[in-house]
Design a protein around this motif. Structure first.
Motif, mmCIF file in Angstrom:
data_model
loop_
_atom_site.group_PDB
_atom_site.id
_atom_site.type_symbol
_atom_site.label_atom_id
_atom_site.label_comp_id
_atom_site.label_asym_id
_atom_site.label_seq_id
_atom_site.Cartn_x
_atom_site.Cartn_y
_atom_site.Cartn_z
ATOM 1 N N GLY A 64 0.779 -1.233 0.000
ATOM 2 C CA GLY A 64 0.000 0.000 0.000
ATOM 3 C C GLY A 64 0.806 1.274 0.000
ATOM 4 N N TYR A 65 2.112 1.200 0.291
ATOM 5 C CA TYR A 65 2.908 2.431 0.376
ATOM 6 C C TYR A 65 4.388 2.047 0.282
ATOM 7 C CZ TYR A 65 2.896 0.583 5.138
ATOM 8 O OH TYR A 65 2.972 -0.254 6.223
ATOM 9 N N PRO A 66 5.255 3.010 -0.061
ATOM 10 C CA PRO A 66 6.693 2.733 -0.071
ATOM 11 C C PRO A 66 7.156 2.324 1.329
ATOM 12 C CG PRO A 66 6.233 4.765 -1.239
ATOM 13 C CD PRO A 66 4.950 4.364 -0.559
ATOM 14 N N GLY A 67 7.985 1.309 1.407
ATOM 15 C CA GLY A 67 8.446 0.802 2.691
ATOM 16 C C GLY A 67 7.627 -0.356 3.216
ATOM 17 N N ARG A 68 6.510 -0.677 2.517
ATOM 18 C CA ARG A 68 5.650 -1.777 2.968
ATOM 19 C C ARG A 68 6.408 -3.103 2.851
ATOM 20 N NH1 ARG A 68 1.694 -3.426 6.285
ATOM 21 N NH2 ARG A 68 0.273 -4.927 5.311
ATOM 22 N N ASN A 69 6.336 -3.916 3.927
ATOM 23 C CA ASN A 69 6.982 -5.232 4.008
ATOM 24 C C ASN A 69 8.501 -5.139 3.968
ATOM 25 O OD1 ASN A 69 4.395 -6.474 4.004
ATOM 26 N ND2 ASN A 69 4.349 -6.373 1.767
ATOM 27 N N VAL A 70 9.020 -3.978 4.429
ATOM 28 C CA VAL A 70 10.464 -3.761 4.475
ATOM 29 C C VAL A 70 10.880 -3.431 5.902
ATOM 30 C CG1 VAL A 70 12.384 -2.311 3.675
ATOM 31 C CG2 VAL A 70 10.539 -2.952 2.093
ATOM 32 N N ARG A 71 11.951 -4.087 6.378
ATOM 33 C CA ARG A 71 12.576 -3.710 7.650
ATOM 34 C C ARG A 71 13.724 -2.763 7.306
ATOM 35 N NH1 ARG A 71 12.431 -9.664 8.929
ATOM 36 N NH2 ARG A 71 10.510 -9.984 10.113
ATOM 37 N N ALA A 72 13.501 -1.487 7.550
ATOM 38 C CA ALA A 72 14.477 -0.488 7.126
ATOM 39 C C ALA A 72 15.749 -0.559 7.962
ATOM 40 C CB ALA A 72 13.868 0.907 7.231
ATOM 41 N N ARG A 73 16.847 -0.182 7.345
ATOM 42 C CA ARG A 73 18.141 -0.198 8.023
ATOM 43 C C ARG A 73 18.093 0.622 9.308
ATOM 44 N NH1 ARG A 73 24.071 0.974 5.364
ATOM 45 N NH2 ARG A 73 25.261 0.908 7.327
ATOM 46 N N ALA A 74 18.676 0.031 10.395
ATOM 47 C CA ALA A 74 18.876 0.707 11.685
ATOM 48 C C ALA A 74 17.583 1.119 12.373
ATOM 49 C CB ALA A 74 19.801 1.908 11.535
ATOM 50 N N THR A 75 16.459 0.493 12.007
ATOM 51 C CA THR A 75 15.215 0.851 12.686
ATOM 52 C C THR A 75 15.136 0.253 14.091
ATOM 53 O OG1 THR A 75 14.180 -0.952 11.436
ATOM 54 C CG2 THR A 75 13.793 1.286 10.663
ATOM 55 N N ASP A 76 15.895 -0.800 14.368
ATOM 56 C CA ASP A 76 15.961 -1.327 15.739
ATOM 57 C C ASP A 76 16.954 -0.491 16.538
ATOM 58 O OD1 ASP A 76 15.644 -2.825 17.984
ATOM 59 O OD2 ASP A 76 16.383 -4.705 17.151
ATOM 60 N N PHE A 77 18.180 -0.386 16.031
ATOM 61 C CA PHE A 77 19.171 0.498 16.630
ATOM 62 C C PHE A 77 20.265 0.774 15.605
ATOM 63 C CE2 PHE A 77 19.974 -3.848 18.204
ATOM 64 C CZ PHE A 77 21.202 -4.119 17.597
ATOM 65 N N ALA A 78 20.970 1.880 15.817
ATOM 66 C CA ALA A 78 22.060 2.293 14.932
ATOM 67 C C ALA A 78 23.360 2.304 15.711
ATOM 68 C CB ALA A 78 21.778 3.683 14.358
ATOM 69 N N ILE A 79 24.476 2.289 14.982
ATOM 70 C CA ILE A 79 25.781 2.367 15.644
ATOM 71 C C ILE A 79 25.798 3.573 16.584
ATOM 72 C CG2 ILE A 79 28.235 2.840 15.282
ATOM 73 C CD1 ILE A 79 28.088 1.325 12.683
ATOM 74 N N GLY A 80 26.219 3.328 17.816
ATOM 75 C CA GLY A 80 26.292 4.397 18.810
ATOM 76 C C GLY A 80 25.025 4.629 19.590
#
Length: 399
Positions: free
Chosen positions: A131-147
């Motif tokens: 339904g939208y861009p990003g659907r069914n995607v786990r985007a980079r660093a959405t859990d946590f990022a370096i630092g």
């Protein structure tokens, strides 16, 4: 409200004075499993991004959302565990992709395989599509990022924390050295667990109870043994235990002719900081120092020893271990049974809590272990508190 009886220290003041005597122990780095149940000595931050790149959350086809409703030409495949595809996904192209696989550059959505028809090298829409861009995607660093901050200093490490820091790239964690606690049992009547009993003798249950509590709290326990009501023997026992971080004695803490803990500590070269607390059970509890070790003298009655350990010994262990909040956690509960009014000392009643409600309260015999073993909480009756009626709120420590 009545004042605390002369010569008795309020519980909160005694706890504060005891914890003020201790400073957290030195830091050591241990592997992740060894950190279970211990307190972090430093904050922990992430060493990597999670996810490490944009990943598919479903099996299907990576597409450009702007290309909907298709059709698409199949342009390759991306599997979990592989590197990001080297080819740029162009307009009108789709890439077969699996859960956990990296998206190719240019893709911004995943068409789930249930909504796709594949024939030859072409994919057609067979449903609503993403339904939208990003659907069914786990985007980079959405859990946590370096630092990114993960855990604060003083946090108690549990299985979920171990999984988190492992995913964040850590193989070890900074924790405080385990406190070493020396246990000394006093009393002519005590016999080692399993030993033959003569009339007037009892098994030394306090030591094994405290050892279990301390082990659960992450301390290293050294059992110094049982000692008779003899000043020289007890003095020697305290001197031998002075290498520990904490020395705990049970029994002999009152003021009778055979209560020799205080004289023995002083004869061994130690000092007493406070003695006798406005609490029931456990009034004759004492605290002091012997060399670099802190000393805690608990009463001999088992329930008194348990209550004293809960309110003083375990917080002291947590303080040495670097806990952010070493004192016991108090819960506000509803009582379904009437509770007595408070007296001149704070009282800690053995209680059974079911579904967040105080369902039963035991008697006040500080030598009775059966009610303690069948309880799962200590309910506090503050000094001079009015009797509590069913339906009222009370404070309790849950075991």
């Amino acid at each position: 409200m009545s004042a605390t009886p002369a010569g008795l220290l309020p519980v909160a003041e005694a706890q504060a004075r005891l914890l003020a005597l201790a400073t957290p122990l030195p830091i050591e780095h241990v592997d992740l499993l060894a950190a279970q149940g211990r307190f972090l000595a430093k904050p922990v931050t992430a060493l990597r991004d999670q996810p490490w790149t944009d990943l598919s959350a479903m099996d299907g086809y990576a597409i450009r959302h702007a290309d909907l409703p298709g059709p698409w030409r199949l342009a390759g495949e991306s599997r979990a565990g592989g590197a990001s595809p080297s080819t740029l996904l162009r307009s009108g192209e789709a890439m077969r992709i699996f859960t956990g696989a990296p998206l190719p550059d240019g893709a911004d959505a995943v068409l789930v395989q249930e909504e796709a028809l594949a024939a030859d090298d072409h994919i057609r829409l067979n449903g609503e599509g993403p339904g939208y861009p990003g659907r069914n995607v786990r985007a980079r660093a959405t859990d946590f990022a370096i630092g990114s901050p993960l855990l604060d200093a003083g946090s108690l490490v549990g299985p979920a924390h171990i999984a988190l820091v492992a995913m964040a790239g850590h193989a070890t964690l900074p924790v405080r050295r385990r406190p070493r606690v020396a246990l000394i049992g006093t009393g002519d009547e005590l016999v080692a667990i399993g030993g033959a009993l003569r009339p007037g003798q009892i098994p030394a249950s306090n030591g094994i109870m405290l050892a279990a509590m301390l082990a659960q709290a992450g301390a290293e326990v050294v059992d110094m043994g049982l000692f008779p009501d003899d000043l020289d023997s007890l003095t020697a026992a305290f001197r031998a235990a002075a290498e520990a971080d904490i020395i705990v004695s049970t029994g002999g803490a009152s003021v009778g002719d055979h209560d020799l803990v205080a004289p023995a500590i002083l004869k061994a070269g130690g000092t007493l900081d406070f003695w006798r607390i406005a609490m029931r059970p456990g009034k004759p509890l004492m605290a002091g120092r012997l060399g670099d070790a802190l000393m805690l003298g608990l009463p001999g009655n088992p329930v008194s020893a348990f209550v004293g350990a809960t309110l003083f010994l375990l917080p002291l262990v947590r303080r040495f271990s670097g806990a952010e909040s070493p004192l016991p956690h108090w819960s506000s509960l509803t009582t379904s049974v009437p509770l007595p009014e408070g007296g001149l000392r704070a009282e800690y009643l053995r209680a059974t809590v079911k579904d967040g409600v105080v369902a039963q309260v035991a008697g006040r015999d500080s030598a009775a272990l059966l009610p303690l073993a069948h309880s799962n909480a200590l309910v506090e009756r503050p000094i001079d508190a009015a009797a509590a009626l069913p339906g009222e709120q009370v404070r309790a420590i849950l075991f």
